[in-house]
Write an enzyme that holds these catalytic residues in place. Structure first.
Site, PDB file in Angstrom:
ATOM      1  CB  CYS A 118      57.076 154.021  59.623  1.00 57.02           C
ATOM      2  SG  CYS A 118      58.211 153.192  59.043  1.00 57.02           S
ATOM      3  CG  HIS A 259      58.612 158.183  59.846  1.00 60.87           C
ATOM      4  ND1 HIS A 259      59.402 157.358  60.716  1.00 60.87           N
ATOM      5  CD2 HIS A 259      58.724 157.494  58.690  1.00 60.87           C
ATOM      6  CE1 HIS A 259      59.883 156.330  60.193  1.00 60.87           C
ATOM      7  NE2 HIS A 259      59.371 156.407  59.113  1.00 60.87           N
ATOM      8  CG  ASN A 289      62.482 154.196  58.967  1.00 61.87           C
ATOM      9  OD1 ASN A 289      61.898 154.376  60.048  1.00 61.87           O
ATOM     10  ND2 ASN A 289      62.210 153.862  57.950  1.00 61.87           N
TER      11      ASN A 289
HETATM   12  N1  ACO Z   1      74.006 151.479  47.202  1.00 62.90           N
HETATM   13  C1  ACO Z   1      74.309 151.887  45.901  1.00 62.90           C
HETATM   14  N2  ACO Z   1      73.303 151.595  44.971  1.00 62.90           N
HETATM   15  C2  ACO Z   1      72.225 151.227  45.268  1.00 62.90           C
HETATM   16  C3  ACO Z   1      71.675 151.059  46.707  1.00 62.90           C
HETATM   17  C4  ACO Z   1      72.743 150.988  47.664  1.00 62.90           C
HETATM   18  N3  ACO Z   1      72.497 151.240  48.964  1.00 62.90           N
HETATM   19  N4  ACO Z   1      70.500 150.629  46.681  1.00 62.90           N
HETATM   20  C5  ACO Z   1      70.012 150.686  45.503  1.00 62.90           C
HETATM   21  N5  ACO Z   1      71.049 150.952  44.648  1.00 62.90           N
HETATM   22  C6  ACO Z   1      71.022 151.159  43.342  1.00 62.90           C
HETATM   23  C7  ACO Z   1      69.696 150.528  42.388  1.00 62.90           C
HETATM   24  O1  ACO Z   1      70.267 149.085  42.119  1.00 62.90           O
HETATM   25  C8  ACO Z   1      69.538 151.348  41.441  1.00 62.90           C
HETATM   26  O2  ACO Z   1      70.323 151.025  40.314  1.00 62.90           O
HETATM   27  P1  ACO Z   1      70.136 150.899  38.795  1.00 62.90           P
HETATM   28  O3  ACO Z   1      69.543 152.235  38.260  1.00 62.90           O
HETATM   29  O4  ACO Z   1      71.326 150.320  37.908  1.00 62.90           O
HETATM   30  O5  ACO Z   1      68.689 149.940  38.682  1.00 62.90           O
HETATM   31  C9  ACO Z   1      69.681 152.682  41.719  1.00 62.90           C
HETATM   32  O6  ACO Z   1      70.593 152.602  42.921  1.00 62.90           O
HETATM   33  C10 ACO Z   1      68.657 153.521  42.117  1.00 62.90           C
HETATM   34  O7  ACO Z   1      67.660 152.787  42.749  1.00 62.90           O
HETATM   35  P2  ACO Z   1      66.484 153.494  43.260  1.00 62.90           P
HETATM   36  O8  ACO Z   1      65.665 152.465  43.909  1.00 62.90           O
HETATM   37  O9  ACO Z   1      65.834 154.097  42.175  1.00 62.90           O
HETATM   38  O10 ACO Z   1      66.910 154.493  44.307  1.00 62.90           O
HETATM   39  P3  ACO Z   1      66.017 155.816  44.944  1.00 62.90           P
HETATM   40  O11 ACO Z   1      66.545 156.987  44.598  1.00 62.90           O
HETATM   41  O12 ACO Z   1      64.463 155.427  44.983  1.00 62.90           O
HETATM   42  O13 ACO Z   1      66.231 155.256  46.512  1.00 62.90           O
HETATM   43  C11 ACO Z   1      65.536 154.313  48.297  1.00 62.90           C
HETATM   44  C12 ACO Z   1      66.122 154.112  47.095  1.00 62.90           C
HETATM   45  C13 ACO Z   1      66.662 155.166  49.286  1.00 62.90           C
HETATM   46  C14 ACO Z   1      65.110 153.032  48.964  1.00 62.90           C
HETATM   47  C15 ACO Z   1      64.199 155.223  48.151  1.00 62.90           C
HETATM   48  O14 ACO Z   1      63.561 154.603  47.124  1.00 62.90           O
HETATM   49  C16 ACO Z   1      63.503 155.247  49.553  1.00 62.90           C
HETATM   50  O15 ACO Z   1      64.017 155.787  50.445  1.00 62.90           O
HETATM   51  N6  ACO Z   1      62.421 154.624  49.643  1.00 62.90           N
HETATM   52  C17 ACO Z   1      61.378 154.636  50.683  1.00 62.90           C
HETATM   53  C18 ACO Z   1      61.791 153.761  51.671  1.00 62.90           C
HETATM   54  C19 ACO Z   1      61.034 153.932  52.950  1.00 62.90           C
HETATM   55  O16 ACO Z   1      61.603 154.885  53.577  1.00 62.90           O
HETATM   56  N7  ACO Z   1      60.923 152.735  53.382  1.00 62.90           N
HETATM   57  C20 ACO Z   1      60.771 152.506  54.945  1.00 62.90           C
HETATM   58  C21 ACO Z   1      59.333 152.731  55.434  1.00 62.90           C
HETATM   59  S1  ACO Z   1      59.742 151.306  56.635  1.00 62.90           S
HETATM   60  C22 ACO Z   1      58.414 150.926  57.561  1.00 62.90           C
HETATM   61  O17 ACO Z   1      57.091 151.317  57.419  1.00 62.90           O
HETATM   62  C23 ACO Z   1      58.465 149.562  58.469  1.00 62.90           C
END
Ligand code: ACO
Length: 341
Positions: A118, A259, A289
Site C-alpha cells: 500500500c 492511503h 483499498n
Molecule cells: N462483517 C461482520 N463482522 C465482521 C466482519 C465483517 N466483514 N469482519 C470481522 N467481523 C467480526 C469479527 O469476527 C469480530 O467478531 P467477534 O468480536 O465475535 O470476534 C468483530 O467483527 C470485530 O472484529 P475486529 O477484527 O476486532 O474488527 P475491527 O474493528 O478491528 O475491524 C478491520 C476489522 C476492518 C479489518 C480493521 O482491523 C482494519 O481495517 N485493519 C486494517 C486492515 C488493513 O487496512 N489492511 C490493508 C492493508 S493492505 C496492504 O498493505 C496490501
C-alpha cells in the site's frame, strides 16, 4: 531524511486514474459472506468498490499511461522511465512495467516494478523523482496499480470487504521554478511486520501446489487488528515528522492525500495533524483499498475537482504490507503555468 539536494525540482505535470466499470457494493458482499452494509461502513468507511473482470493489472496501468500521454500530448518515445508500483503484478516476471512500456510504445524507456504494497506509489514517486532531481531524466511515469480482487478471498469476511481494483499515476518532469514539486519525504520499512500482512504462497518460499491452493494461501492473509494499530500510529507519525522538519503545521497544508485503507486510520492521522475535513481527501467510500493505487487516484480526483493550485502544499502518506510506510511533501505546480510548458 529526504529533503531535496538535487538541482532540479521534480513536479507532477499530469495525473490520471482508471477504475474498472463493475461496482461491487456492500449489499452484494452480504450475499457472499456473513456481513452487513452497516458493519462495513462503520468499521471501514467503504460503501462500494470497483472490480476488474477478465483482465490483469497491466490493463489498468496501460489505461493510466495512455491517459497521461494524451493529457500531456506526449510522444511516448520521450518517456525515460516507467515505474509501476503493484502488489498484484500480472506475472512474477516480466514486470508489469515492461508490459506498459511495450503497450504504449515508450521505445526509449526502461521500466521496473516496485513492491511496497500500500506504500508502493509513495515509494515509487520518491524513486522516480530522484532521476529528475539529478538531471538524469526529464520524463518519468509513476503508476500505482492493483487488481486486489485477484488475491482476495471472497469467502473471508474479514478481508474481502476491504479491497477494490484500480490504478492511478503521474508524470514527473523537471520544474522550471525554484522550490516546486517534491520538497521532502520520509520513507520507512520494518520487515518484522511481514507475518501480519502477506500473500504467503506463490513465491519461492511456498511455490504454488495443490496444498497451497487448498489452504487458500494465495490470498491476502492479515492480522487486521495489528495492522490497524500499526497504521494508526505510524501514518500520523511519519506525516508529523515531515511537517515538523519543514517548520510546517497542518494549517499550512492545502490538502492531505492519505492511503485509503480504513476511514478510521485516515481520521486518526487527520486529527494528529489538526486538519479539518475539507483538507483531507477521502474516497474510500467509493473505491475501498486499491493498495498502490489509492494515493494517485485520490490525487487525480483532487486535481479534477480543481482543489490544487500552484504554490499549494500537499502531503501524501501511505502505510502497508512489509511493513512499509512513508510521507511525501509536495509544492503543487500547474503544468499550464508559465515556465512549465
Ligand atoms: N462483517 C461482520 N463482522 C465482521 C466482519 C465483517 N466483514 N469482519 C470481522 N467481523 C467480526 C469479527 O469476527 C469480530 O467478531 P467477534 O468480536 O465475535 O470476534 C468483530 O467483527 C470485530 O472484529 P475486529 O477484527 O476486532 O474488527 P475491527 O474493528 O478491528 O475491524 C478491520 C476489522 C476492518 C479489518 C480493521 O482491523 C482494519 O481495517 N485493519 C486494517 C486492515 C488493513 O487496512 N489492511 C490493508 C492493508 S493492505 C496492504 O498493505 C496490501
Amino acid at each position: 531524511m529526504g529533503q531535496r539536494t538535487g538541482q532540479h525540482g521534480a513536479i507532477i505535470t499530469a495525473v490520471e486514474r482508471y477504475l474498472p466499470d463493475r461496482v461491487l457494493t456492500n449489499h452484494d458482499l452480504e450475499k457472499l459472506v456473513d456481513t452487513s452494509d452497516e458493519w462495513i461502513r462503520e468499521r471501514t468507511g467503504v460503501v462500494e468498490r470497483h472490480i476488474l473482470d477478465g483482465q490483469p493489472t497491466s490493463y489498468m496501468a496501460i489505461k493510466v499511461a495512455e491517459r497521461i500521454i494524451a493529457a500531456r500530448d506526449l510522444d511516448p518515445a520521450e518517456i525515460d522511465l516507467i515505474i509501476v508500483a503493484t502488489a498484484t503484478p500480472d506475472m512474477l516476471f516480466p514486470s508489469t512495467a515492461c508490459l506498459v512500456q511495450h503497450a504504449v510504445r515508450a521505445t526509449r524507456a526502461w521500466a521496473y516494478d516496485l513492491s511496497a504494497a500500500c506504500t508502493g506509489f509513495i515509494y515509487a514517486l520518491v524513486a522516480g523523482a530522484q532521476f529528475i532531481q539529478t538531471g538524469a531524466h526529464r520524463k518519468v511515469l509513476v503508476i500505482g496499480a492493483d487488481k486486489m480482487s485477484a488475491i482476495t478471498d471472497f469467502t473471508d469476511r474479514s478481508t474481502c470487504i476491504l479491497f477494490g481494483d484500480g490504478a492511478g499515476g503521474v508524470l514527473l518532469e523537471p520544474a522550471q521554478t525554484a522550490n516546486a514539486g517534491l520538497l521532502d519525504f520520509e520513507l520507512r520499512a520494518d520487515g518484522a511486520g511481514a507475518g501480519c500482512l502477506s500473500v504467503p504462497a506463490g513465491g519461492s518460499m511456498m511455490p504454488a501446489s495443490h496444498e497451497t491452493v487448498d489452504q487458500r494461501l494465495h490470498y491476502v492473509q492479515q492480522d487486521g487488528r495489528s495492522v490497524f494499530k500499526f497504521a494508526v500510529a505510524r501514518m500520523a507519525e511519519v506525516c508529523a515528522t515531515v511537517l515538523e522538519r519543514n517548520g510546517l503545521t497542518g494549517a499550512d497544508l492545502k490538502l492531505f492525500v492519505p492511503h485509503q485503507a480504513n476511514y478510521r486510520i485516515i481520521q486518526a492521522a487527520a486529527q494528529r495533524l489538526k486538519l479539518p475535513a475539507e483538507k483531507v481527501m477521502v474516497n474510500i467510500d467509493r473505491f475501498a483499498n486499491t493498495t498502490a493505487a489509492t494515493v494517485p487516484i485520490a490525487l487525480s480526483e483532487a486535481f479534477q475537482q480543481e482543489r490544487l493550485e500552484s504554490g499549494d502544499l500537499v502531503l501524501l502518506a501511505g502505510v502497508g504490507g512489509g511493513y512499509t510506510w512513508g510521507s511525501v511533501l509536495l509544492r503543487w505546480e500547474n503544468r499550464s503555468d508559465p515556465g512549465n510548458t
